[in-house]
Design an enzyme around this catalytic site. Structure first.
Site, PDB file in Angstrom:
ATOM      1  N   ARG A  68       0.810  -1.214   0.000  1.00  0.00           N
ATOM      2  CA  ARG A  68       0.000   0.000   0.000  1.00  0.00           C
ATOM      3  C   ARG A  68       0.851   1.275   0.000  1.00  0.00           C
ATOM      4  NH1 ARG A  68      -2.185  -3.479  -1.629  1.00  0.00           N
ATOM      5  NH2 ARG A  68      -4.006  -4.591  -0.863  1.00  0.00           N
ATOM      6  N   CYS A  96     -10.628  -1.095   3.709  1.00  0.00           N
ATOM      7  CA  CYS A  96      -9.945  -1.736   4.836  1.00  0.00           C
ATOM      8  C   CYS A  96      -9.216  -0.671   5.651  1.00  0.00           C
ATOM      9  CB  CYS A  96      -8.943  -2.778   4.342  1.00  0.00           C
ATOM     10  SG  CYS A  96      -9.716  -4.237   3.614  1.00  0.00           S
ATOM     11  N   GLU A 155      -4.264   1.292   7.221  1.00  0.00           N
ATOM     12  CA  GLU A 155      -4.169   1.290   5.763  1.00  0.00           C
ATOM     13  C   GLU A 155      -4.816   2.544   5.202  1.00  0.00           C
ATOM     14  OE1 GLU A 155      -5.857  -1.388   2.054  1.00  0.00           O
ATOM     15  OE2 GLU A 155      -4.878  -2.405   3.718  1.00  0.00           O
TER      16      GLU A 155
END
Length: 298
Positions: free
Chosen positions: A170, A222, A293
């Protein structure tokens, strides 16, 4: 205010620009309508005297109730995806950062190009997906991106091969570069396949996500990164008793414990309390420290 291909909106309400629907007033929203207009950004941002953040579709952001010094930069739509060539058996598809991922997937399917199907159901933009190295069901941006067009104050507008970037879970950073850069677009390297096969794969992924994730709810995707070692944040949060945990109008989804859902009237404070509580419960039970995240603007 309006400059050549740049619009500045004073005191925008961030809840209007984030999928979770939370966030208060920022210093300004700067909309850029052409790559050439990026040259004016350093001067504009310096004049606004704020902390700079970049916005795509706002699908992975949780914003505080008041951000009086935040200046948000956003790119507006500039063209559609297009095939721009072939290289080593791969078809090169170019698209602008503001292109929404669902639109890119439809384009790829209609042209018989495979490689993106795992990203079905991700609602964000190409720019955000590249900046976050977005991934789903075995597909990450790093696996399929060929080159990235960026703007930075030191480099200007340039297209750079993917090898110039470092991709991690990410994240995407530019090697040997200091300061900020903004993703303007990307070229993806895809393979040819039967459209029916691609369509079926896309359908299967969408069905899987609809049955296991709150895809229609007001969320930011998420909230925690998977910690590795074949452990998912959702499983750890579930086992720690977080699924369905509520505070105010915010809750950990009953479908997937790693999604925070704004069920109505949820606030930034509610979201932060739940994230802190989830982290504490997982650490107490498993000794694992979860990392966000989502991007938290505060």
């Amino acid at each position: 205010m309006r400059f050549d291909d740049v619009t500045i909106v004073e005191r925008p309400l961030l809840s209007c620009y984030t999928s979770m629907g939370v966030g208060g007033m920022a210093r300004a929203l700067v909309d850029v309508y052409s790559p050439e207009a990026c040259a004016a950004l350093p001067e504009i941002l310096s004049g606004l005297e704020g902390t700079v953040a970049f916005l795509g579709e706002g699908t992975n952001i949780i914003a505080a109730e008041s951000l009086p010094s935040l200046v948000v930069v956003r790119q507006r739509p500039m063209g559609k995806p297009e095939v721009v060539g072939e290289e080593q058996g791969k078809v090169l598809v170019q698209c602008h950062a503001s292109t929404r991922l669902p639109g890119l997937l439809r384009f790829a399917c209609s042209h018989g190009l495979t490689g993106l199907e795992g990203m079905c159901g991700i609602p964000g933009s190409v720019g955000g997906a590249v900046a976050m190295n977005a991934g789903s069901y075995g597909v990450n941006v790093a696996d399929i991106v060929h080159s990235i067009r960026i703007f930075s104050p030191s480099l200007g507008v340039v297209s750079l091969p993917a090898m110039r970037f470092t991709f991690a879970y990410r994240s995407c950073t530019l090697r040997d570069h200091d300061g900020w850069f903004m993703v303007l677009g990307a070229v993806f390297a895809l393979e040819r396949a039967a459209r029916q096969h691609i369509s079926h794969r896309m359908r299967d992924v969408v069905i899987l996500k609809k049955t296991s994730q709150p895809v229609t709810a007001k969320s930011a995707g998420c909230v925690f990164k998977n910690p590795g070692n074949n452990r998912s944040a959702g499983q750890l949060l579930d086992a720690a008793g977080c699924k369905g945990l509520k505070r105010g109008g915010m809750e950990f989804s009953q479908k997937h414990a790693n999604f925070l859902v704004n069920s109505g009237g949820g606030t930034f404070a509610d979201a932060m309390w739940l994230m802190d509580e989830g982290k504490a419960r997982v650490f107490k039970r498993f000794g694992v420290i979860l990392e966000p995240e989502v991007k938290i603007w505060r």
